[in-house]
Motif scaffolding. Structure first.
Motif, PDB file in Angstrom:
ATOM      1  N   ILE A   1      -0.041 -14.157  -5.711  1.00  0.00           N
ATOM      2  CA  ILE A   1      -0.222 -12.859  -6.354  1.00  0.00           C
ATOM      3  C   ILE A   1       0.226 -11.696  -5.469  1.00  0.00           C
ATOM      4  O   ILE A   1       0.453 -10.596  -5.951  1.00  0.00           O
ATOM      5  CB  ILE A   1      -1.682 -12.641  -6.803  1.00  0.00           C
ATOM      6  N   LYS A   2       0.361 -11.968  -4.155  1.00  0.00           N
ATOM      7  CA  LYS A   2       0.805 -10.890  -3.277  1.00  0.00           C
ATOM      8  C   LYS A   2       1.399 -11.480  -1.997  1.00  0.00           C
ATOM      9  O   LYS A   2       0.911 -12.481  -1.479  1.00  0.00           O
ATOM     10  CB  LYS A   2      -0.360  -9.968  -2.911  1.00  0.00           C
ATOM     11  N   SER A   3       2.458 -10.843  -1.517  1.00  0.00           N
ATOM     12  CA  SER A   3       3.007 -11.184  -0.207  1.00  0.00           C
ATOM     13  C   SER A   3       3.274  -9.899   0.551  1.00  0.00           C
ATOM     14  O   SER A   3       3.611  -8.872  -0.045  1.00  0.00           O
ATOM     15  CB  SER A   3       4.295 -12.010  -0.343  1.00  0.00           C
ATOM     16  N   THR A   4       3.098  -9.947   1.867  1.00  0.00           N
ATOM     17  CA  THR A   4       3.372  -8.785   2.710  1.00  0.00           C
ATOM     18  C   THR A   4       4.184  -9.229   3.916  1.00  0.00           C
ATOM     19  O   THR A   4       3.965 -10.315   4.463  1.00  0.00           O
ATOM     20  CB  THR A   4       2.069  -8.111   3.198  1.00  0.00           C
ATOM     21  N   THR A   5       5.113  -8.392   4.318  1.00  0.00           N
ATOM     22  CA  THR A   5       5.905  -8.638   5.518  1.00  0.00           C
ATOM     23  C   THR A   5       5.487  -7.637   6.577  1.00  0.00           C
ATOM     24  O   THR A   5       5.395  -6.432   6.303  1.00  0.00           O
ATOM     25  CB  THR A   5       7.410  -8.511   5.231  1.00  0.00           C
ATOM     26  N   HIS A   6       5.230  -8.122   7.787  1.00  0.00           N
ATOM     27  CA  HIS A   6       4.723  -7.288   8.873  1.00  0.00           C
ATOM     28  C   HIS A   6       5.653  -7.343  10.072  1.00  0.00           C
ATOM     29  O   HIS A   6       6.295  -8.365  10.340  1.00  0.00           O
ATOM     30  CB  HIS A   6       3.340  -7.772   9.314  1.00  0.00           C
ATOM     31  N   ALA A   7       5.713  -6.253  10.814  1.00  0.00           N
ATOM     32  CA  ALA A   7       6.441  -6.237  12.080  1.00  0.00           C
ATOM     33  C   ALA A   7       5.682  -7.089  13.087  1.00  0.00           C
ATOM     34  O   ALA A   7       4.448  -7.078  13.127  1.00  0.00           O
ATOM     35  CB  ALA A   7       6.582  -4.813  12.594  1.00  0.00           C
ATOM     36  N   GLY A   8       6.405  -7.835  13.911  1.00  0.00           N
ATOM     37  CA  GLY A   8       5.752  -8.692  14.877  1.00  0.00           C
ATOM     38  C   GLY A   8       5.092  -7.938  16.001  1.00  0.00           C
ATOM     39  O   GLY A   8       4.059  -8.370  16.530  1.00  0.00           O
ATOM     40  N   SER A   9       5.631  -6.788  16.362  1.00  0.00           N
ATOM     41  CA  SER A   9       5.140  -6.040  17.513  1.00  0.00           C
ATOM     42  C   SER A   9       3.784  -5.394  17.266  1.00  0.00           C
ATOM     43  O   SER A   9       2.824  -5.589  18.021  1.00  0.00           O
ATOM     44  CB  SER A   9       6.154  -4.977  17.918  1.00  0.00           C
ATOM     45  N   ASN A  10       3.670  -4.630  16.189  1.00  0.00           N
ATOM     46  CA  ASN A  10       2.424  -3.897  15.934  1.00  0.00           C
ATOM     47  C   ASN A  10       1.764  -4.268  14.610  1.00  0.00           C
ATOM     48  O   ASN A  10       0.780  -3.660  14.211  1.00  0.00           O
ATOM     49  CB  ASN A  10       2.685  -2.390  15.967  1.00  0.00           C
ATOM     50  N   HIS A  11       2.315  -5.244  13.907  1.00  0.00           N
ATOM     51  CA  HIS A  11       1.779  -5.748  12.641  1.00  0.00           C
ATOM     52  C   HIS A  11       1.847  -4.716  11.519  1.00  0.00           C
ATOM     53  O   HIS A  11       1.175  -4.865  10.486  1.00  0.00           O
ATOM     54  CB  HIS A  11       0.352  -6.263  12.792  1.00  0.00           C
ATOM     55  N   ALA A  12       2.648  -3.676  11.690  1.00  0.00           N
ATOM     56  CA  ALA A  12       2.804  -2.676  10.631  1.00  0.00           C
ATOM     57  C   ALA A  12       3.402  -3.320   9.387  1.00  0.00           C
ATOM     58  O   ALA A  12       4.239  -4.222   9.484  1.00  0.00           O
ATOM     59  CB  ALA A  12       3.709  -1.542  11.118  1.00  0.00           C
ATOM     60  N   VAL A  13       2.968  -2.867   8.218  1.00  0.00           N
ATOM     61  CA  VAL A  13       3.491  -3.408   6.960  1.00  0.00           C
ATOM     62  C   VAL A  13       4.903  -2.879   6.726  1.00  0.00           C
ATOM     63  O   VAL A  13       5.129  -1.672   6.692  1.00  0.00           O
ATOM     64  CB  VAL A  13       2.580  -3.028   5.784  1.00  0.00           C
ATOM     65  N   LEU A  14       5.845  -3.796   6.574  1.00  0.00           N
ATOM     66  CA  LEU A  14       7.231  -3.429   6.287  1.00  0.00           C
ATOM     67  C   LEU A  14       7.520  -3.461   4.800  1.00  0.00           C
ATOM     68  O   LEU A  14       8.304  -2.654   4.292  1.00  0.00           O
ATOM     69  CB  LEU A  14       8.182  -4.379   7.021  1.00  0.00           C
ATOM     70  N   SER A  15       6.885  -4.396   4.099  1.00  0.00           N
ATOM     71  CA  SER A  15       7.080  -4.482   2.653  1.00  0.00           C
ATOM     72  C   SER A  15       5.916  -5.209   2.013  1.00  0.00           C
ATOM     73  O   SER A  15       5.211  -5.989   2.667  1.00  0.00           O
ATOM     74  CB  SER A  15       8.393  -5.197   2.310  1.00  0.00           C
ATOM     75  N   GLU A  16       5.707  -4.940   0.731  1.00  0.00           N
ATOM     76  CA  GLU A  16       4.693  -5.611  -0.067  1.00  0.00           C
ATOM     77  C   GLU A  16       5.313  -6.031  -1.388  1.00  0.00           C
ATOM     78  O   GLU A  16       6.202  -5.362  -1.908  1.00  0.00           O
ATOM     79  CB  GLU A  16       3.512  -4.686  -0.364  1.00  0.00           C
ATOM     80  N   GLN A  17       4.842  -7.157  -1.919  1.00  0.00           N
ATOM     81  CA  GLN A  17       5.342  -7.617  -3.206  1.00  0.00           C
ATOM     82  C   GLN A  17       4.183  -8.161  -4.034  1.00  0.00           C
ATOM     83  O   GLN A  17       3.408  -8.994  -3.558  1.00  0.00           O
ATOM     84  CB  GLN A  17       6.409  -8.696  -3.021  1.00  0.00           C
ATOM     85  N   GLU A  18       4.049  -7.663  -5.268  1.00  0.00           N
ATOM     86  CA  GLU A  18       3.015  -8.129  -6.180  1.00  0.00           C
ATOM     87  C   GLU A  18       3.652  -8.980  -7.269  1.00  0.00           C
ATOM     88  O   GLU A  18       4.767  -8.700  -7.718  1.00  0.00           O
ATOM     89  CB  GLU A  18       2.285  -6.938  -6.811  1.00  0.00           C
ATOM     90  N   PHE A  19       2.921 -10.023  -7.709  1.00  0.00           N
ATOM     91  CA  PHE A  19       3.436 -10.981  -8.674  1.00  0.00           C
ATOM     92  C   PHE A  19       2.585 -10.954  -9.944  1.00  0.00           C
ATOM     93  O   PHE A  19       1.361 -11.047  -9.865  1.00  0.00           O
ATOM     94  CB  PHE A  19       3.431 -12.390  -8.085  1.00  0.00           C
ATOM     95  N   LYS A  20       3.253 -10.844 -11.098  1.00  0.00           N
ATOM     96  CA  LYS A  20       2.549 -10.829 -12.377  1.00  0.00           C
ATOM     97  C   LYS A  20       3.099 -11.950 -13.259  1.00  0.00           C
ATOM     98  O   LYS A  20       4.312 -12.162 -13.314  1.00  0.00           O
ATOM     99  CB  LYS A  20       2.728  -9.474 -13.071  1.00  0.00           C
ATOM    100  N   TYR A  21       2.188 -12.629 -13.989  1.00  0.00           N
ATOM    101  CA  TYR A  21       2.555 -13.816 -14.761  1.00  0.00           C
ATOM    102  C   TYR A  21       2.369 -13.582 -16.253  1.00  0.00           C
ATOM    103  O   TYR A  21       1.564 -12.747 -16.677  1.00  0.00           O
ATOM    104  CB  TYR A  21       1.711 -15.009 -14.302  1.00  0.00           C
ATOM    105  N   ASN A  22       3.133 -14.382 -17.056  1.00  0.00           N
ATOM    106  CA  ASN A  22       2.991 -14.288 -18.512  1.00  0.00           C
ATOM    107  C   ASN A  22       1.939 -15.288 -18.984  1.00  0.00           C
ATOM    108  O   ASN A  22       1.316 -16.004 -18.181  1.00  0.00           O
ATOM    109  CB  ASN A  22       4.332 -14.509 -19.217  1.00  0.00           C
ATOM    110  N   ASP A  23       1.724 -15.351 -20.306  1.00  0.00           N
ATOM    111  CA  ASP A  23       0.663 -16.210 -20.840  1.00  0.00           C
ATOM    112  C   ASP A  23       0.983 -17.694 -20.727  1.00  0.00           C
ATOM    113  O   ASP A  23       0.123 -18.546 -20.980  1.00  0.00           O
ATOM    114  CB  ASP A  23       0.360 -15.837 -22.296  1.00  0.00           C
TER     115      ASP A  23
END
Length: 267
Positions: free
Chosen positions: A87-109
């Motif tokens: 339902i969610k993925s996040t990419t973080h910088a290795g040095s300070n763990h800052a969030v570089l990107s976020e992705q949310e996932f939505k599904y159909n029936d």
């Protein structure tokens, strides 16, 4: 935001295999049931470049390391619901763990991925948002993926779309990428045709939902860029263990340059 190029085996996802030398306009995304062991590490020239963390059988994190220094360059974390759906993925910088990107996932029936919303950050500032919508054939194979600029399909602007052809064995044989021109019409940018071996792809299970995931390993990725009339051919050869899983992959670029990835499994 611009990350350093990650060193990844090309069979991981479509889009890694082509265009490292042609405008970088495309980069895309793969899921067997493992009898024993799962992929744990990827090595290049004895240097660890990727490692995988699990909670039980579920992948929870992928770590990417700098080949030369060995330092953690970035990592991806995955969140799932009670059914195991991502339902969610996040990419973080290795040095300070800052969030570089976020992705949310939505599904159909039907339980198929219908839409993702991706956000890219520069520090604490939102730099870019994109929505991707997915369509499937009657066998639930990915048929089309459309990318919009913005965070809502209703108001976002269609930028590109990709269509897919799939073989009866589940391998994706071809993808065509279209870009939207000034008149709002799709113009064919490239066509990529794939060939495969008959062995199991150990990264198949790691593919995000909605990816063009193939159960076997890519042996050839041949791309025709129509605007420039240029062709790019990448080839991949493997060594296998007794189960038929690859222990190494040698990737050869159109220029003839080769690189060998070694795979380690946890038992």
């Amino acid at each position: 935001m611009k990350l350093k190029n990650r060193i990844l085996p090309a069979m991981l996802f479509f889009g890694v295999v082509a265009f490292s030398s042609c405008d970088e306009k495309e980069k895309d995304a793969l899921q067997p049931t493992f009898e024993q062991g799962v992929i744990s590490n990827v090595m290049v020239d004895s240097a660890e470049v990727t490692s995988y963390n699990y909670a039980g059988k579920e992948l929870t994190q992928i770590n990417y390391y700098d080949k030369e220094s060995g330092e953690l360059e970035s990592f991806e974390k995955f969140v799932r619901d009670s059914k195991g759906n991502l339902i969610k993925s996040t990419t973080h910088a290795g040095s300070n763990h800052a969030v570089l990107s976020e992705q949310e996932f939505k599904y159909n029936d039907k339980g198929l991925l219908a839409q993702t919303i991706a956000s890219y950050y520069n520090g604490s500032n939102l730099e870019y948002s994109a929505v991707t919508a997915f369509e499937y054939n009657s066998q639930k194979d990915l048929k089309k993926k459309s990318v919009y600029e913005g965070n809502d399909v209703a108001s976002a602007k269609l930028k590109s779309y990709t269509t897919y052809e799939v073989l009866p064995n589940g391998n994706y044989s071809q993808e065509k990428q279209f870009v939207i021109d000034g008149k709002g019409k799709g113009k064919l940018f490239s066509t990529t045709t794939y060939s495969y071996d008959s062995n199991q792809n150990p990264f198949f299970k790691h593919g995000e939902p909605g990816a063009a995931a193939s159960p076997n390993n890519i042996t050839v990725a041949a791309t025709q860029v129509h605007a420039s009339n240029k062709s790019y051919r990448y080839t991949y050869t493997y060594k296998y263990d007794e189960r038929g899983y690859p222990t190494s992959q040698t990737a050869t670029s159109p220029t003839g340059k080769s690189e060998t990835f070694t795979y380690m499994y946890s038992n």
